[in-house]
Design a protein around this motif. Sequence first.
Motif, short mmCIF file in Angstrom:
data_model
loop_
_atom_site.label_atom_id
_atom_site.label_comp_id
_atom_site.label_asym_id
_atom_site.label_seq_id
_atom_site.Cartn_x
_atom_site.Cartn_y
_atom_site.Cartn_z
N PHE A 1 -29.56 68.58 -14.16
CA PHE A 1 -30.22 67.57 -13.34
C PHE A 1 -30.85 68.12 -12.06
O PHE A 1 -31.77 67.52 -11.51
CB PHE A 1 -29.20 66.47 -12.97
N ARG A 2 -30.35 69.24 -11.57
CA ARG A 2 -30.78 69.70 -10.25
C ARG A 2 -32.19 70.30 -10.26
O ARG A 2 -32.89 70.26 -9.25
CB ARG A 2 -29.79 70.74 -9.70
N ASN B 1 -35.17 69.65 -11.65
CA ASN B 1 -36.36 68.83 -11.39
C ASN B 1 -36.46 68.45 -9.91
O ASN B 1 -37.56 68.40 -9.35
CB ASN B 1 -36.34 67.56 -12.24
N ASP B 2 -35.32 68.17 -9.28
CA ASP B 2 -35.35 67.82 -7.87
C ASP B 2 -35.82 69.00 -7.03
O ASP B 2 -36.62 68.84 -6.10
CB ASP B 2 -33.96 67.36 -7.41
N GLY C 1 -31.89 69.79 -4.54
CA GLY C 1 -31.10 69.77 -5.77
C GLY C 1 -29.73 69.16 -5.61
O GLY C 1 -28.94 69.13 -6.54
N LEU D 1 -26.67 64.82 -5.59
CA LEU D 1 -27.28 63.88 -6.53
C LEU D 1 -26.45 62.62 -6.74
O LEU D 1 -26.99 61.58 -7.14
CB LEU D 1 -27.51 64.58 -7.88
N THR E 1 -32.26 58.48 -16.55
CA THR E 1 -33.19 59.40 -17.22
C THR E 1 -33.66 58.82 -18.55
O THR E 1 -34.85 58.82 -18.85
CB THR E 1 -32.50 60.77 -17.46
N ASN F 1 -33.32 60.79 -8.38
CA ASN F 1 -32.92 61.34 -7.08
C ASN F 1 -33.13 60.30 -5.98
O ASN F 1 -33.70 59.23 -6.21
CB ASN F 1 -33.68 62.63 -6.76
N THR G 1 -32.04 64.15 -0.91
CA THR G 1 -32.26 65.55 -1.28
C THR G 1 -33.49 66.13 -0.59
O THR G 1 -33.66 67.36 -0.56
CB THR G 1 -32.44 65.70 -2.79
N LEU H 1 -34.80 62.98 -13.48
CA LEU H 1 -33.97 64.18 -13.49
C LEU H 1 -33.48 64.50 -14.91
O LEU H 1 -33.33 63.62 -15.74
CB LEU H 1 -32.76 64.01 -12.57
#
Length: 379
Positions: free
Chosen positions: A131-132, A134-135, A142, A145, A340, A347, A351, A358
């Motif tokens: 998940f991290r 894309n952020d 990242g 979350l 998702t 997010n 962040t 994500l």
Amino acid sequence: MRFLSIVTGTSSDGADVSLIDLKGCGRRVKFKIINYTSFRYPEELRRELLKVSSMECVTAEEFSKVHWDLGRFLANAIVSSFNVGDYDVVVYSGYTAYHGPSLGKRDYGTLQIGEVSEIYARTLKTVVYDFRTNDVAAGGLGAPLIALSDSLIFDEGTLTVNIGGISNVTYIGRNRVIAFDVGPGNILINSLTDYFYNEPYDKDGLHASNGHVIRELILELMQDKYFSQQPPKNTGREYFGLSFVKDRILPYLGRYSRDDLIRTVTRFTAECIRDQVKRFINGPIREIVIGGGGTRNPVLMSDLRELLGDLAPRITTFKDHGIDDLAREGLGFAIIANETLHLRVGNTEATGGSPIILGKVIPGSDFLNIIESLKNDEC
């Protein structure tokens, strides 16, 4: 829909697995935690994970081996403990081997390991993971979350505190969310018990209860530059890891006992949380909700109740809200995975990244049925 959510945190002692039923999405999401269990790493795997995440030099072969070893361990764990008919989707947040933003190197990216193809091959279920990234690609750090799930579950004026390897907080304000890593959680405690006693953590706070707080050391540690840094910010083992312990804490050994050092970093963990809340949360706090593995340490919890008692009229745990303290992160990532699959942003402004969906998805054998069923959800 049922999600099997796997969390491998920075404490590096094992994997937490939660079976969660979710209906709807966004503010309309309803959850029920059906089951929670944990799987402790074999000692060899734990050592491998600590090595690849400690900034030590490793070969490509060593790195690939632990990546696949972890994936096989997770796949074996869930296959041996859950029937494939028990869940629809597997969620895996990833084991963070490297996180550049915590070192001020956002362009270096973030790297989560544990080969999810092993999970997919053994279950043929849809897997949502990683998940991290894309952020970070969207300009964010990242992390943290879990702020998304807290903002969907709790009311305005709530401050949540999660104590995993790293401690983080989320404050739900009026039309905004403030969330960031406040500093070490269990990571320094675990590092010392491992170093001194070959024990992965301080069970029941036993060593801390036998020691005394070294006020001089706490005052020194609180001068670290991380604590004056403004949010959004995050940190991890890359910063508060074994090198931090060796450089900043072990020099006190000799003048003080091993248990004095463990007691001191336990108190330091609690004081970091208070310090960061006082510095950076500027809205009224109606309730503080504490969760994560740190809740199992009675010495740490006693320190927190003492230090946070004047900041809010109520201090509770996630369990008081129907959420197993140890399943909180699993629930948080399951909610993100649910967003998702609904093609919704995962997010928050906490962040620093642009709003973005994500995670990555491996479609399972019933993926089309899953997508069809989501059309009826209220969001």
